[in-house]
Design a protein around this motif. Structure first.
Motif, mmCIF file in Angstrom:
data_model
loop_
_atom_site.group_PDB
_atom_site.id
_atom_site.type_symbol
_atom_site.label_atom_id
_atom_site.label_comp_id
_atom_site.label_asym_id
_atom_site.label_seq_id
_atom_site.Cartn_x
_atom_site.Cartn_y
_atom_site.Cartn_z
ATOM 1 N N ASP A 184 1.263 -0.697 0.217
ATOM 2 C CA ASP A 184 0.221 0.166 0.177
ATOM 3 C C ASP A 184 1.178 1.298 -0.350
ATOM 4 N N CYS A 185 0.591 2.103 -1.334
ATOM 5 C CA CYS A 185 1.960 2.987 -1.109
ATOM 6 C C CYS A 185 1.995 4.283 -0.335
ATOM 7 N N ARG A 186 0.449 3.970 -0.087
ATOM 8 C CA ARG A 186 0.100 5.342 0.659
ATOM 9 C C ARG A 186 0.463 5.045 2.420
ATOM 10 N N SER A 187 0.058 3.887 3.195
ATOM 11 C CA SER A 187 0.263 3.328 4.293
ATOM 12 C C SER A 187 1.981 3.393 4.686
ATOM 13 N N LEU A 188 2.270 2.613 3.536
ATOM 14 C CA LEU A 188 2.954 1.264 3.396
ATOM 15 C C LEU A 188 3.212 0.057 4.158
ATOM 16 N N GLU A 189 1.657 -0.156 4.271
ATOM 17 C CA GLU A 189 1.396 -1.213 4.760
ATOM 18 C C GLU A 189 2.057 -2.709 3.550
ATOM 19 N N TYR A 190 2.410 -3.532 4.198
ATOM 20 C CA TYR A 190 3.151 -4.561 3.004
ATOM 21 C C TYR A 190 2.395 -6.268 3.753
ATOM 22 N N ALA A 191 1.919 -6.915 2.721
ATOM 23 C CA ALA A 191 1.325 -7.893 3.038
ATOM 24 C C ALA A 191 2.545 -9.641 1.863
ATOM 25 N N TYR A 192 3.171 -10.422 2.466
ATOM 26 C CA TYR A 192 3.957 -11.236 1.298
ATOM 27 C C TYR A 192 2.266 -12.194 0.650
ATOM 28 N N PHE A 193 2.446 -12.006 -0.357
ATOM 29 C CA PHE A 193 1.541 -12.916 -1.013
ATOM 30 C C PHE A 193 2.234 -14.088 -1.750
ATOM 31 N N PRO A 194 2.028 -16.051 -1.512
ATOM 32 C CA PRO A 194 2.550 -16.595 -1.685
ATOM 33 C C PRO A 194 2.558 -16.724 -3.602
ATOM 34 N N PHE A 195 4.082 -17.039 -4.282
ATOM 35 C CA PHE A 195 3.196 -16.614 -5.762
ATOM 36 C C PHE A 195 4.090 -19.251 -6.491
ATOM 37 N N ASP A 196 3.846 -19.081 -6.989
ATOM 38 C CA ASP A 196 4.057 -20.778 -7.008
ATOM 39 C C ASP A 196 2.897 -21.241 -8.161
ATOM 40 N N PRO A 197 2.700 -20.462 -9.567
ATOM 41 C CA PRO A 197 1.525 -20.678 -10.041
ATOM 42 C C PRO A 197 1.947 -21.708 -10.526
ATOM 43 N N LYS A 198 1.901 -23.386 -10.213
ATOM 44 C CA LYS A 198 1.537 -24.865 -10.951
ATOM 45 C C LYS A 198 1.296 -24.931 -11.990
ATOM 46 N N GLY A 199 1.962 -25.105 -13.046
ATOM 47 C CA GLY A 199 1.044 -25.353 -14.470
ATOM 48 C C GLY A 199 1.268 -24.415 -15.140
ATOM 49 N N TYR A 200 2.029 -23.375 -14.956
ATOM 50 C CA TYR A 200 2.343 -21.320 -15.567
ATOM 51 C C TYR A 200 3.562 -21.536 -15.136
ATOM 52 N N LYS A 201 4.168 -20.989 -16.419
ATOM 53 C CA LYS A 201 5.626 -19.571 -15.607
ATOM 54 C C LYS A 201 5.467 -18.922 -16.381
#
Length: 375
Positions: A184-201
């Motif tokens: 969030d570029c206003r508050s600088l709060e952030y969260a990690y989201f796992p990104f491992d798309p199986k079957g995609y590149k």
């Protein structure tokens, strides 16, 4: 690359250097939203900048850019700004650390990168983050990671003439293997989201059309957004709705209206993508990527013919999602491709692009990796 940098350092300055690295980044979605106080969704990549650094006990910096074969020497006072544009990044970082009370001295350094320049992967942020992280570490300045990202951003603003947002430096400093970061570029709060798309590149196609962002339409786009926000009585466009925009349409120029329409739509697309990722719904992710591309092309007008062509080829080949990535005016498309379509897509894109523009696009497979670190 580490070996190459170390070897050159030893040749120029002798032994005893410490190696540091920072990555470039991709941004899955959320383009031109950062300076509007909105959300972005970047991840660090496995390509970046590596620097060998050794403190030299003087008040001078001796720097060598291995990829350019150029050297620069400069002091640490405001009047010492170097002539070489690449050296201004290192100088700016030194000055910004000093402004925050960090006590630093001179050093010798050699750096090189494998972030493709001008491809929209933020080689400049990787360079700033490398030196901000390294000097903080070597001089025990005690500056936190957020402030390191801001040092890179302030360097762009004050020493390099680009009025950028915080995303690129943030992604470079905070990157985490196998995760994207919603910031969030206003508050600088952030969260990690796992990104491992199986079957995609995830793959970048670099149009090899280059652009210089300084003195470019980048700062004009920002001014458009600020004018509309002002009419809406807000500091940023963040949080504005399409209804609010329609209500003031007759008080703003057609161009400013289009710029704001893109940004307001993009904020919603970022949140849609986060929701879709949590469900493993990559079809929605892909749809939003295409919407972003055409919004950037038609409303924000930061695409170019070559990138539109690549997005069209992606659509014809059944690619799940494709869009221009980065500030625009050249660079890459980022593509979410099903494994079984990958080979055909790459071959078709190369062939068609070459037939039309006389050269093939470069292909970069993306691996999501860690942020700034001592090697």
């Amino acid at each position: 690359m580490k070996e190459k940098v170390s070897k050159k350092f030893n040749e120029l300055y002798g032994e005893g250097a410490i190696l540091f690295a920072s990555p470039g980044r991709i941004n899955l979605i959320g383009e031109h939203t950062d300076y509007n106080g909105g959300f972005v969704f970047p991840g660090a990549v496995d390509k970046g900048i590596v620097a060998a650094i050794r403190l030299n006990g003087t008040d001078k910096v001796r720097a060598y850019a291995l990829d350019l074969g150029e050297s620069s020497e400069f002091g640490l006072n405001e009047a010492d700004k170097p002539a070489e544009s690449w050296a201004c990044y290192i100088f700016g970082v030194c000055r910004e650390i000093q402004k925050r009370g960090g006590k630093i001295g001179g050093f010798d350094t050699v750096f090189a990168g494998d972030v493709p320049l001008g491809a929209g992967m933020s080689s400049s942020a990787a360079l700033e983050s490398t030196y901000a992280f390294a000097l903080n570490d070597l001089y025990n300045c005690g500056i936190d990671k957020f402030e390191l990202a801001k040092i890179g951003q302030s360097t762009e603003h004050n020493y390099c003439g680009v009025n950028c947002g915080i995303m690129d430096q943030f992604a470079s400093v905070f990157g985490k293997k196998g995760n994207l970061i919603r910031l969030d570029c206003r508050s600088l709060e952030y969260a990690y989201f796992p990104f491992d798309p199986k079957g995609y590149k995830l793959v970048l196609l670099d149009s090899r059309v280059k652009h210089e962002l300084v003195g470019s339409p980048y700062n004009d786009r920002r001014a458009s957004c600020e004018r509309v926000a002002k009419v809406l009585g807000q500091e940023f466009l963040r949080g504005a709705t399409m209804e609010q925009l329609e209500a003031v349409k007759d008080r703003i120029s057609e161009e400013d209206y289009k710029r704001a329409r893109y940004v307001i739509g993009e904020e919603k697309r970022v949140l849609d993508v986060c929701e879709a990722l949590e469900k493993g719904d990559y079809e929605t992710v892909g749809k939003r990527m295409y919407e972003t591309h055409w919004g950037m092309s038609k409303d924000y007008e930061v695409s170019c013919e070559e990138l539109d062509f690549l997005a069209e080829v992606a659509e014809e080949c059944g690619v799940t999602g494709s869009r221009i990535m980065g500030g625009g005016f050249g660079g890459c498309t980022i593509n979410l491709v099903k494994d079984e379509l990958y080979d055909n897509f790459i071959a078709t894109a190369k062939e068609k692009f070459n037939a039309k523009y006389g050269h093939e696009p470069k292909v970069y497979d993306v691996v999501i990796s860690d942020g700034s670190r001592r090697l």
